[in-house]
Design a protein around this motif. Structure first.
Motif, PDB file in Angstrom:
ATOM      1  N   LEU A 244       3.173   2.787 -10.574  1.00  0.00           N
ATOM      2  CA  LEU A 244       3.054   3.418  -8.926  1.00  0.00           C
ATOM      3  C   LEU A 244       2.406   2.351  -7.824  1.00  0.00           C
ATOM      4  N   LYS A 245       1.816   1.465  -8.309  1.00  0.00           N
ATOM      5  CA  LYS A 245       1.325   0.258  -7.026  1.00  0.00           C
ATOM      6  C   LYS A 245       2.666  -0.423  -6.884  1.00  0.00           C
ATOM      7  N   ARG A 246       3.703  -0.683  -8.004  1.00  0.00           N
ATOM      8  CA  ARG A 246       4.642  -1.581  -7.692  1.00  0.00           C
ATOM      9  C   ARG A 246       5.655  -0.910  -6.655  1.00  0.00           C
ATOM     10  N   LEU A 247       5.643   0.476  -7.193  1.00  0.00           N
ATOM     11  CA  LEU A 247       6.778   1.334  -6.196  1.00  0.00           C
ATOM     12  C   LEU A 247       6.127   1.352  -4.692  1.00  0.00           C
ATOM     13  N   ALA A 248       4.913   1.514  -4.597  1.00  0.00           N
ATOM     14  CA  ALA A 248       4.291   1.735  -3.410  1.00  0.00           C
ATOM     15  C   ALA A 248       4.647   0.177  -2.410  1.00  0.00           C
ATOM     16  N   ASN A 249       4.380  -0.754  -3.116  1.00  0.00           N
ATOM     17  CA  ASN A 249       4.548  -1.948  -2.731  1.00  0.00           C
ATOM     18  C   ASN A 249       6.041  -2.205  -2.152  1.00  0.00           C
ATOM     19  N   HIS A 250       7.235  -1.629  -3.114  1.00  0.00           N
ATOM     20  CA  HIS A 250       8.691  -1.482  -2.790  1.00  0.00           C
ATOM     21  C   HIS A 250       8.814  -0.747  -1.484  1.00  0.00           C
ATOM     22  N   ILE A 251       7.776   0.171  -1.456  1.00  0.00           N
ATOM     23  CA  ILE A 251       8.183   1.249  -0.188  1.00  0.00           C
ATOM     24  C   ILE A 251       7.804   0.426   1.011  1.00  0.00           C
ATOM     25  N   TYR A 252       6.520  -0.254   0.886  1.00  0.00           N
ATOM     26  CA  TYR A 252       6.148  -0.906   1.903  1.00  0.00           C
ATOM     27  C   TYR A 252       6.868  -2.074   2.501  1.00  0.00           C
ATOM     28  N   ARG A 253       7.504  -2.870   1.453  1.00  0.00           N
ATOM     29  CA  ARG A 253       8.373  -4.045   1.779  1.00  0.00           C
ATOM     30  C   ARG A 253       9.867  -3.670   2.113  1.00  0.00           C
TER      31      ARG A 253
ATOM     32  N   SER B 109       1.127   2.099   6.691  1.00  0.00           N
ATOM     33  CA  SER B 109       0.395   0.725   6.190  1.00  0.00           C
ATOM     34  C   SER B 109       0.356   0.901   4.772  1.00  0.00           C
ATOM     35  N   LEU B 110       0.085  -0.115   3.800  1.00  0.00           N
ATOM     36  CA  LEU B 110      -0.029  -0.148   2.499  1.00  0.00           C
ATOM     37  C   LEU B 110      -1.282   0.729   1.929  1.00  0.00           C
ATOM     38  N   GLU B 111      -2.117   0.769   2.798  1.00  0.00           N
ATOM     39  CA  GLU B 111      -3.292   1.546   2.297  1.00  0.00           C
ATOM     40  C   GLU B 111      -2.931   3.160   2.412  1.00  0.00           C
ATOM     41  N   GLU B 112      -2.062   3.490   3.520  1.00  0.00           N
ATOM     42  CA  GLU B 112      -1.479   4.795   3.664  1.00  0.00           C
ATOM     43  C   GLU B 112      -0.668   5.265   2.315  1.00  0.00           C
ATOM     44  N   ILE B 113       0.167   4.405   2.199  1.00  0.00           N
ATOM     45  CA  ILE B 113       1.173   4.702   1.071  1.00  0.00           C
ATOM     46  C   ILE B 113       0.232   4.706  -0.385  1.00  0.00           C
ATOM     47  N   TYR B 114      -0.691   3.922  -0.609  1.00  0.00           N
ATOM     48  CA  TYR B 114      -1.510   3.898  -1.635  1.00  0.00           C
ATOM     49  C   TYR B 114      -2.257   5.615  -1.677  1.00  0.00           C
ATOM     50  N   SER B 115      -2.792   5.842  -0.679  1.00  0.00           N
ATOM     51  CA  SER B 115      -3.752   7.029  -0.640  1.00  0.00           C
ATOM     52  C   SER B 115      -2.656   8.354  -0.829  1.00  0.00           C
ATOM     53  N   ILE B 116      -1.491   8.008  -0.239  1.00  0.00           N
ATOM     54  CA  ILE B 116      -0.502   9.129  -0.657  1.00  0.00           C
ATOM     55  C   ILE B 116      -0.293   9.603  -1.997  1.00  0.00           C
ATOM     56  N   LEU B 117      -0.410   8.387  -2.789  1.00  0.00           N
ATOM     57  CA  LEU B 117      -0.206   8.442  -3.932  1.00  0.00           C
ATOM     58  C   LEU B 117      -1.475   8.530  -5.189  1.00  0.00           C
ATOM     59  N   GLY B 118      -2.470   8.596  -4.341  1.00  0.00           N
ATOM     60  CA  GLY B 118      -3.945   8.795  -5.102  1.00  0.00           C
ATOM     61  C   GLY B 118      -4.540   7.413  -5.754  1.00  0.00           C
ATOM     62  N   LEU B 119      -3.919   6.421  -4.944  1.00  0.00           N
ATOM     63  CA  LEU B 119      -4.294   5.083  -5.615  1.00  0.00           C
ATOM     64  C   LEU B 119      -5.399   4.450  -4.633  1.00  0.00           C
ATOM     65  N   THR B 120      -5.965   3.240  -5.146  1.00  0.00           N
ATOM     66  CA  THR B 120      -6.846   2.479  -3.987  1.00  0.00           C
ATOM     67  C   THR B 120      -6.314   1.056  -4.002  1.00  0.00           C
ATOM     68  N   LEU B 121      -6.513   0.360  -3.025  1.00  0.00           N
ATOM     69  CA  LEU B 121      -6.141  -1.105  -2.894  1.00  0.00           C
ATOM     70  C   LEU B 121      -6.774  -1.989  -3.770  1.00  0.00           C
TER      71      LEU B 121
END
Length: 161
Positions: A127-136, A149-161
């Motif tokens: 999930l983190k790798r996919l979130a990073n792909h979205i951000y890139r 922001s990357l933080e917003e994408i992580y939040s949508i996925l229920g992750l933390t930085l």
């Protein structure tokens, strides 16, 4: 592109050039109520053209044997190709001919591979790798909308930085 019509190399080169100029490559998170985590990833290739010249999109769809065409209210016609397996295969086929969107295509091909392997059972690292792909992708792609922001994408996925 499986049992679909086979495009010639010159046609693939034209289609890749069209994608470079009047297309977009997207990796999105879509809300879904019918699956466990309520979210899924969607990979999309989209070609755009003014409605007056949309016959070229019909031609591309026929050559590739995939996608669907829709006419927007603003006079633009779109050819959309969705699905991580379909998008991954098509981008691998177009890769030798891409110039402008080569980096975006590489990201989507990697994302496609990860989603195929995971079979929708995504661990936190994936999930983190996919979130990073979205951000890139959104930092590379031109967009008129505000980027997350990357933080917003992580939040949508229920992750933390």
């Amino acid at each position: 592109m499986g049992s679909r019509p086979r495009a010639k190399r010159i046609d693939l080169a034209y289609i890749a050039g069209f994608l470079d100029g009047d297309g977009s490559l997207m990796l999105q998170i879509k809300k879904r109520n019918d699956i466990k985590n309520k979210k899924r990833f969607m990979l999309t290739i989209c070609f755009y053209q003014d409605r007056r010249n949309d016959k070229v999109l019909v031609w591309i769809r026929k050559k590739l044997g995939i996608g669907y065409i829709s006419r927007r209210n603003d006079g633009i016609t779109e050819l959309r190709i969705n699905g991580y397996e379909t998008v991954g295969k098509l981008l691998k086929t177009l890769m030798p001919y891409l110039k402008v969107k080569k980096r975006q295509a590489e990201i989507l091909i990697k994302s496609s591979r990860m989603l195929r392997k995971s079979k929708n059972k995504l661990d936190k690292e994936t999930l983190k790798r996919l979130a990073n792909h979205i951000y890139r992708l959104q930092t590379i792609n031109y967009t008129t909308k505000r980027k997350k922001s990357l933080e917003e994408i992580y939040s949508i996925l229920g992750l933390t930085l």
